[in-house]
Design an enzyme around this catalytic site. Structure first.
Site, short mmCIF file in Angstrom:
data_model
loop_
_atom_site.label_atom_id
_atom_site.label_comp_id
_atom_site.label_asym_id
_atom_site.label_seq_id
_atom_site.Cartn_x
_atom_site.Cartn_y
_atom_site.Cartn_z
N CYS A 454 23.36 79.83 57.71
CA CYS A 454 23.44 78.95 56.54
C CYS A 454 24.14 79.65 55.38
O CYS A 454 24.19 79.10 54.28
CB CYS A 454 22.05 78.50 56.12
N GLU A 488 26.69 75.21 56.55
CA GLU A 488 26.14 75.79 57.78
C GLU A 488 27.30 76.06 58.72
O GLU A 488 28.25 75.26 58.81
CB GLU A 488 25.16 74.80 58.43
#
Length: 496
Positions: A454, A488
């Site tokens: 992330c 992400e």
């Protein structure tokens, strides 16, 4: 300071002998100091006044001065140093100016900027994030060729399945008004949030009823925030957190018993058709269900339907639509694998359940006891029997792979020693900080590493470390967080 001290007299080596120094200075008072020491004392006073560490400067002065007796005495009697410096200096910082009071802000439409959506700008904003990701990874691999980026877009609105709002109290009892608020990055003031276009339809439908319910003291007194968790199966959970004891408390002379909170929470649960959880220090109350779980159903491309139990307070992917695509990408990247899978940071088993059919056996680890229990529940829910989940840190896993000696935690989890011989693929989905040194060293020993992150910055850092032994063969971007700077991403690294 040193220059002032060196002007006293010629350097005398004999006075630097520690035994003689102690003998000569023992019991001396300031008026008994040898001739010429006044200059040394004055220089030291200046040092103490101007420097934070005056005693350290005195030690330096003693080593360099020709008449170090004054410095030695002052070091032995710190109170004298303070007296010469004009009294003891306070370590307290100057009082800070009072902060301006926070002001409740209301924007047109009742949506703070941080919660607004811009569908017409979606493509341009995503392109900026992709360019930054690709530049970071090109630098990480020393500008070697990278595979084409596989891009998985998000829905433009209604994509977040969970949300958290602080509760701002305006006025005083009995006329106190409570508002669901959010904070902008550039402003300390709370902003009223009457709608949340990023959130799911279920969250937006629940918000007016929750706001109305917390106006009553039974649910609203000393409330801190309200947290929403929804799923694609239309299940929902509401968590209300308090700065008072839900086990029974007296606030401003008024009693707030547990029964009153439970009765009000039960009425709200029935109206919302959702589980209501109340949290205060060391206490959790659940109303409307037997536990604090909701069910999620994800359709994973190539894999099929995966069902998950999601728990209040545990980590879940906020964007269910992108999560399905992310699981599908990881499933495709590991399809046809030979050998077994080692997974670190498995959490509640989201990826574990999806990837298990591609491997003979899966060994997954997680530090959180609650997450390990939740992962076991999700594996059982999906009929997955080839996975062993252990509550074990990465350091112990690395040691077990190297020494072939299993720690007790792995033995209790039913992990056999021979399973380590077939581990060929490593899957990691670490927190924003990325892999630590131990995990990076562990990853270097696997034939294939599937890394979902992330944080593109820490991903690039870890790819740079692994580029000596592995090459990037696949690169993907998952827009979990539209209209923000966050992205992400995932890579597959194959051993050279």
């Amino acid at each position: 300071v040193s220059l002032a001290a060196l002007k006293v007299t010629k350097f005398d080596k004999r006075l630097h002998r520690r035994s003689r120094q102690r003998r000569l200075t023992r019991g001396l008072r300031p008026e008994q100091l040898p001739e010429g020491s006044a200059l040394v004392s004055g220089a030291l006073v200046s040092a103490v006044r101007g420097l934070k560490h005056g005693v350290n400067e005195a030690r330096m002065l003693r080593a360099r001065s020709t008449r170090p007796l004054a410095a030695l005495v002052l070091l032995q009697h710190v109170s004298l140093v303070r007296a010469l410096a004009g009294g003891r200096r306070s370590r307290r910082r100057a009082p800070r100016p009072p902060r301006p009071p926070k002001v409740l802000r209301r924007l047109d439409g009742g949506v703070p900027k941080i919660a607004q959506v811009y569908p017409e700008r979606y493509d341009a904003l995503l392109r900026e994030k992709l360019d930054k990701l690709e530049a970071q990874l090109r630098s990480a691999v020393s500008y070697a060729p990278l595979p084409a980026t596989e891009v998985f877009e998000s829905a433009r609105t209604g994509f977040r399945m969970r949300a958290a709002f602080q509760v701002w109290r305006e006025g005083e009892d009995p006329d106190e008004q409570r508002h669901l608020v959010m904070y902008e990055r550039e402003s300390p003031d709370p902003h009223v949030c009457e709608a949340f276009p990023m959130g799911s339809k279920r969250i937006n439908a629940m918000m007016p009823d929750v706001l109305k319910a917390i106006q009553a003291p039974a649910l609203g007194k000393k409330i801190i925030d309200a947290r929403f968790l929804t799923t694609q199966t239309d299940e929902a959970l509401l968590c209300l957190c308090y700065n008072r004891d839900l086990g029974g408390a007296t606030v401003d002379g008024v009693e707030y018993p547990t029964d009153a909170w439970e009765a009000a929470a039960r009425d709200l649960s029935e109206k919302l058709g959702a589980t209501v959880v109340g949290r205060s220090r060391k206490l959790k109350l659940v109303v409307g269900a037997d536990d604090d779980l909701v069910g999620e159903r994800l359709v994973v491309p190539g894999r099929g339907v995966c069902e998950y139990a999601q728990q209040e307070g545990a980590f879940t992917q906020p964007n269910a639509g992108v999560c399905e695509q992310m699981l599908g990408w990881a499933y495709d990247a590991t399809k046809g694998s030979e050998g077994d899978l080692c997974e670190l940071y498995c959490g509640g088993g989201t990826f574990t359940v999806a990837l298990a059919p591609n491997f003979r056996r899966v060994f997954a680890t997680e530090l959180s006891k609650a997450s390990v229990a939740l992962a076991g529940r999700n594996l059982e829910k999906n009929g997955v029997a080839n996975v062993r989940v252990a509550r074990c840190p990465a350091e112990e896993v690395a040691a077990a792979l190297e020494t072939k000696r299993l720690p007790r935690k792995l033995v209790d989890a039913g992990v056999a020693l021979d399973e380590f011989d077939a581990l060929s693929t490593l899957f990691v989905d670490p927190p924003r900080a990325g892999l630590d040194a131990t995990c990076s060293a562990l990853a270097a020993g696997f034939d294939r590493v599937v890394y979902v992150s992330c944080n593109p910055e820490t991903l690039a850092r870890d790819v740079r470390l692994l580029s000596a032994t592995h090459a990037v063969t696949r690169l993907a971007a998952f827009d979990q967080f539209p209209y923000t700077d966050h992205l992400e991403c995932g890579v597959v690294l194959e051993k050279r």
